[in-house]
Motif scaffolding. Structure first.
Motif, short mmCIF file in Angstrom:
data_model
loop_
_atom_site.label_atom_id
_atom_site.label_comp_id
_atom_site.label_asym_id
_atom_site.label_seq_id
_atom_site.Cartn_x
_atom_site.Cartn_y
_atom_site.Cartn_z
N TRP A 134 -6.44 -1.14 4.00
CA TRP A 134 -5.31 -0.68 4.27
C TRP A 134 -5.55 0.22 3.05
O TRP A 134 -4.30 1.52 3.81
N GLN A 135 -5.11 0.46 2.14
CA GLN A 135 -4.81 1.08 1.05
C GLN A 135 -5.82 2.49 1.42
O GLN A 135 -5.47 3.61 0.94
N ASP A 189 -4.14 5.47 2.18
CA ASP A 189 -4.07 6.69 0.53
C ASP A 189 -4.56 8.68 1.69
O ASP A 189 -3.85 9.30 0.76
N ILE A 246 0.90 -0.82 0.33
CA ILE A 246 -0.22 -0.10 0.17
C ILE A 246 1.24 1.50 0.18
O ILE A 246 0.21 2.41 0.50
N ILE A 275 -7.71 -6.09 1.47
CA ILE A 275 -6.29 -4.68 1.20
C ILE A 275 -7.00 -3.09 0.84
O ILE A 275 -6.34 -2.63 1.18
#
Length: 169
Positions: free
Chosen positions: A159-160, A164, A48, A156
């Motif tokens: 998490w991303q 961000d 990420i 995921i």
């Protein structure tokens, strides 16, 4: 009070502090958080974009250079969530650490860790992502668990979204 199984990695000025439940058997044996090869924590941080290279769990003390900290809810316990009891958790200690270090975000690495911190029932629905409460200026975020035992819940994208948002801090 039991001794901490794993040390905290905390400092002022961090973008995010990740808070898990407790050290796994593997993590306790290695002396590093998220050390089980089935755990996705370290791979996810790289994927990420929160860390610039793959880190072995034993390099966990270096994460502050990337604006990251690490702690746990049950500092004196070892094991998967299914063996932990409510008395293993110390939400006041986590809150005090966050008040002291004031990261931008406290990210719980599972719904269980968040529920134990809040003192809410395991049956109460909890959504992933941003939560309504804060600790001072620190925002609260709930992630899907990186544990291999929780692989069926892995996402995921959650998490991303955190990564961000942290890019904007």
């Amino acid at each position: 009070m039991m001794n901490d199984v794993l040390p905290d990695v905390l400092d002022t000025g961090l973008r995010v502090v990740f808070c898990g439940t407790a050290a796994s058997e593997k993590s306790a044996a290695v002396g590093a958080p998220y050390a089980n090869p089935t755990n996705k924590f370290w791979r996810a941080l790289f994927d990420i974009g929160m860390i610039p290279r793959h880190l072995p769990p034993t390099d966990f003390r270096t994460v502050t250079r990337y604006g990251i900290g690490i702690t746990d809810m049950a500092k004196g316990a070892i094991g998967n969530d299914d063996v932990l009891t409510p008395s293993d958790f110390d939400s006041d200690s986590v809150t005090q650490k966050i008040e002291q270090y004031q990261p931008h975000v406290l990210a719980f690495t599972s719904k269980r860790a968040y529920r134990e911190w809040r003192g809410i029932s395991p049956t109460k629905p909890v959504s992933y992502g941003w939560q309504a409460e804060t600790i001072g200026q620190t925002k609260i975020y709930v992630l899907t668990s990186p544990s291999g035992a929780a692989s069926r819940y892995w996402d995921i994208a959650v998490w991303q979204n955190l990564a961000d948002a942290c890019q904007l801090l």
